[in-house]
Design a protein around this motif. Sequence first.
Motif, mmCIF file in Angstrom:
data_model
loop_
_atom_site.group_PDB
_atom_site.id
_atom_site.type_symbol
_atom_site.label_atom_id
_atom_site.label_comp_id
_atom_site.label_asym_id
_atom_site.label_seq_id
_atom_site.Cartn_x
_atom_site.Cartn_y
_atom_site.Cartn_z
ATOM 1 N N SER A 180 49.569 -43.161 12.023
ATOM 2 C CA SER A 180 48.936 -41.884 12.392
ATOM 3 C C SER A 180 48.658 -41.038 11.164
ATOM 4 C CB SER A 180 49.826 -41.126 13.373
ATOM 5 O OG SER A 180 50.006 -41.869 14.560
ATOM 6 N N MET A 181 49.599 -41.001 10.224
ATOM 7 C CA MET A 181 49.406 -40.232 8.993
ATOM 8 C C MET A 181 48.244 -40.784 8.176
ATOM 9 S SD MET A 181 51.452 -37.726 9.055
ATOM 10 C CE MET A 181 51.249 -37.191 7.351
ATOM 11 N N LYS A 182 48.093 -42.103 8.144
ATOM 12 C CA LYS A 182 46.967 -42.707 7.408
ATOM 13 C C LYS A 182 45.637 -42.292 8.026
ATOM 14 C CE LYS A 182 49.237 -46.907 5.681
ATOM 15 N NZ LYS A 182 49.251 -48.394 5.745
ATOM 16 N N PHE A 189 27.536 -27.216 13.577
ATOM 17 C CA PHE A 189 27.607 -27.387 15.029
ATOM 18 C C PHE A 189 28.889 -28.053 15.525
ATOM 19 C CE2 PHE A 189 23.028 -27.430 13.972
ATOM 20 C CZ PHE A 189 22.617 -26.321 14.704
ATOM 21 N N THR A 190 29.632 -28.693 14.643
ATOM 22 C CA THR A 190 30.831 -29.408 15.093
ATOM 23 C C THR A 190 32.072 -28.531 14.922
ATOM 24 O OG1 THR A 190 29.836 -31.493 14.413
ATOM 25 C CG2 THR A 190 32.184 -31.509 14.852
ATOM 26 N N LYS A 191 32.846 -28.456 15.981
ATOM 27 C CA LYS A 191 34.082 -27.690 15.927
ATOM 28 C C LYS A 191 35.197 -28.526 15.309
ATOM 29 C CE LYS A 191 33.095 -24.960 20.073
ATOM 30 N NZ LYS A 191 33.569 -24.599 21.437
ATOM 31 N N PRO A 192 36.104 -27.894 14.586
ATOM 32 C CA PRO A 192 37.250 -28.636 14.022
ATOM 33 C C PRO A 192 38.094 -29.244 15.144
ATOM 34 C CG PRO A 192 37.042 -26.465 13.013
ATOM 35 C CD PRO A 192 36.095 -26.475 14.168
ATOM 36 N N LYS A 193 38.528 -30.479 14.929
ATOM 37 C CA LYS A 193 39.289 -31.181 15.956
ATOM 38 C C LYS A 193 40.737 -31.382 15.515
ATOM 39 C CE LYS A 193 35.294 -33.638 17.824
ATOM 40 N NZ LYS A 193 34.673 -34.941 18.099
ATOM 41 N N ASN A 194 41.620 -31.249 16.473
ATOM 42 C CA ASN A 194 43.042 -31.427 16.213
ATOM 43 C C ASN A 194 43.373 -32.922 16.258
ATOM 44 O OD1 ASN A 194 45.754 -31.035 15.851
ATOM 45 N ND2 ASN A 194 46.142 -30.510 18.019
ATOM 46 N N MET A 195 43.906 -33.469 15.155
ATOM 47 C CA MET A 195 44.198 -34.906 15.065
ATOM 48 C C MET A 195 45.527 -35.223 15.740
ATOM 49 S SD MET A 195 41.879 -36.745 13.676
ATOM 50 C CE MET A 195 42.867 -38.144 13.245
ATOM 51 N N ASP A 196 45.540 -35.068 17.071
ATOM 52 C CA ASP A 196 46.745 -35.415 17.805
ATOM 53 C C ASP A 196 46.632 -36.840 18.343
ATOM 54 O OD1 ASP A 196 44.807 -35.098 19.669
ATOM 55 O OD2 ASP A 196 45.797 -33.499 20.794
ATOM 56 N N GLN A 197 47.637 -37.251 19.106
ATOM 57 C CA GLN A 197 47.650 -38.620 19.625
ATOM 58 C C GLN A 197 46.507 -38.873 20.601
ATOM 59 O OE1 GLN A 197 51.476 -39.551 21.301
ATOM 60 N NE2 GLN A 197 52.528 -39.529 19.312
ATOM 61 N N GLY A 198 46.158 -37.863 21.406
ATOM 62 C CA GLY A 198 45.061 -38.015 22.362
ATOM 63 C C GLY A 198 43.728 -38.249 21.665
ATOM 64 N N PHE A 199 43.475 -37.497 20.589
ATOM 65 C CA PHE A 199 42.219 -37.658 19.850
ATOM 66 C C PHE A 199 42.163 -39.040 19.190
ATOM 67 C CE2 PHE A 199 39.875 -37.293 15.834
ATOM 68 C CZ PHE A 199 38.621 -36.963 16.327
#
Length: 709
Positions: free
Chosen positions: A107-109, A126-136
């Motif tokens: 996940s860290m990689k 136009f793109t919103k920042p995304k949270n790099m969680d497990q779901g994403f």
Amino acid sequence: MIDRLNSLLNIFDVGDIRFFFLVAKKNLRNLITLSLVLSLLIFIISLNQQKKYLSKATIVIEPDDNKIVNIEEVYSVETQSNRINNQMAILKSDEVQEYIVKDKKNSMKFKSLYSETKQNFFQRIFTKPKNMDQGFLKSILTNNFDVKNIPRSDVLELSFVSNNPKISQLALVSIIESYQRYEIDSKIKITNYANQKITERLKELVAQMDIAQKKLSSYKKEQNLVDTGNVKELKIKEIQSISERILEAKKNYQEQQNDLLSIKVADGDIDALLAIKDLRSRDEISNIKASLTANESNIQSLSLIYTDKHPKITQAKDLNDNLITQLKDILDENIQQKAFELSNLDNFIKLSNEELQKSTDELRVIEEKEAGMLKFSREVESSRKLYESFLQRVKETNEAQNLQVSKLKIIENPNLPSSPFSPKPKKNFITAFLISFLSIYGLLYYREMNSSVIKSPEAIDSLNIPQIGILPRVEKLKRGFHILQMFVEDGASSFSEAIRSSRAIIESKYEKNKSYMVTSSNPSEGKTTYAFNLALSLEKSNKVLFIEADIRRPSVLNGFYQFDKEILGLGEIISGSAQLNDAIFKVPGTELDIITSGEKRFDMSDIVTKDQIKKFLDVLKMEYDYVIVDSPPVQPVSDTLILTQASDYNLFVIRSEETRTVSFMSSIKKIQNVGAKINGIVINDLDTSKDSYYSYYYSYSPNYYYHKS
């Protein structure tokens, strides 16, 4: 090549190849300009699209070493296909992805690589920042991963798409490793579960063995048995021995009976009694018999020397009598003894049979007891063997658990893409240009095909057909005038002058004593008007016959001239109800001969052939300089296709702003398909006041029209 394309276009009836090129040539600048604009727009959009990198890997998942129980499984395509589909589904499953998502190092990689990915201008806006969680991360793995099976093999091709080449490679490596971990963990789980079930079964078997052993012990105690195996064997041998004694006794009994019967038959005869083997073989009898025989030999010897009364002979005879008496006594004793033995044998046989029955009953009891004991013994033995088998399985599963390996074999490791596979600006530019060019050309071609022929002269130009007349639009007729005889009634009009120009071209370009058919695509395009006025103009200096061949919809007969008697026309000639001379009339006020359509209405193609029509016209050409045939339009009916093949020259009338290109091209194709051709085109109802393609053609210039091409 051009002929081949033309033949293809003829099938679809969409025009001539030259027409295609002329339309393209006419609109070439607009085509290229619009196509370039659209292509450049696509090119700019492609340059600003997010780059995507494709990483690939090739693997094979070997089948499990299961035992084949059916020969069909070896060759079953369905079985192999189902197995491969199952493996593909597992590679895409949530369980495999969970190994990646829950691996903190992985996940860290992914997070590190995503943070390094550069975004273009549009993405930053136009793109919103995304949270790099497990779901994403899981959604990225699900949406961008794909697996395909190479046909007729077990090989799988994996691919992953990402905006970062390192992410694409890392994702495939992680998926392959996760599948291997999933496969090994699944096998270990199965092995543990099997061990658990086998252990539970072993406990059950131990309990069953104890119960079976207890039942066996109880049975032995109840039946007072230790081991019935030797007892049964001894009892069987005893029965066999008794049976043998009985058989031997019965044999002796039968022999004794036979001897007694022989004794009875002998009735005291010594020789007959001695013939019995048993009596003869007894020692005392055989000894006396021998002595008797020796004494008789002695008597015979003495008789040779002495007389019968000699003391020696007398003594010998006395001895002989004593021996005979002694032999009879011994025989009587032996006979009595045989009778006694027979009685003893009978008693022995009865006692032996009773003993045999007793032994048999005892053996049956022993066997029943043994059967009961064997039942419990088998239960004990069966439980013991099952226990040993399951114990061996426990050992095997424990060893297999320590030797679990993945069946996945890597043929090609995931590659690191050096260049994006999408977008491809150059390819998109070329593709967009071609699609735009063809689409715009298709729209222009559709517009040209559905516009009037005058507005799109390329259709006429592509056919290389000469124009033999341009008739101006007659806005308003003078009172009492009719367009059909305009040439006669208003000879100074521009319309009449156009007819003269067309006449001059025909007289200079074509031969006399020929037939001229005039037709058009559809009704109301002016073919009859032109044909009749042309006939009136030619009549001034030639002998002319006008034939109204539009039998189904006559214009001359019904629309203008009224004759004072029964009109016989072309219909009656074709049907055979009238002669040719009876059907020819003079147009009032002129020298023009006319054959009207007549009263009969029918489909000409059902009654006559082109050869018959041609012969008919050949007869008329011998009498007339010009035979003008006013035919039906091409599109509605098929009569025209017969007339075009029979006529010498075919003229085609186009009505300005009315005749559509598609209708015109289709009519020309039909005529060409029957082996005929159009020799000239007449443009009718042209508005010369407008600035059109044909405006400069129309003027009073006889020198132009009389020029031979």
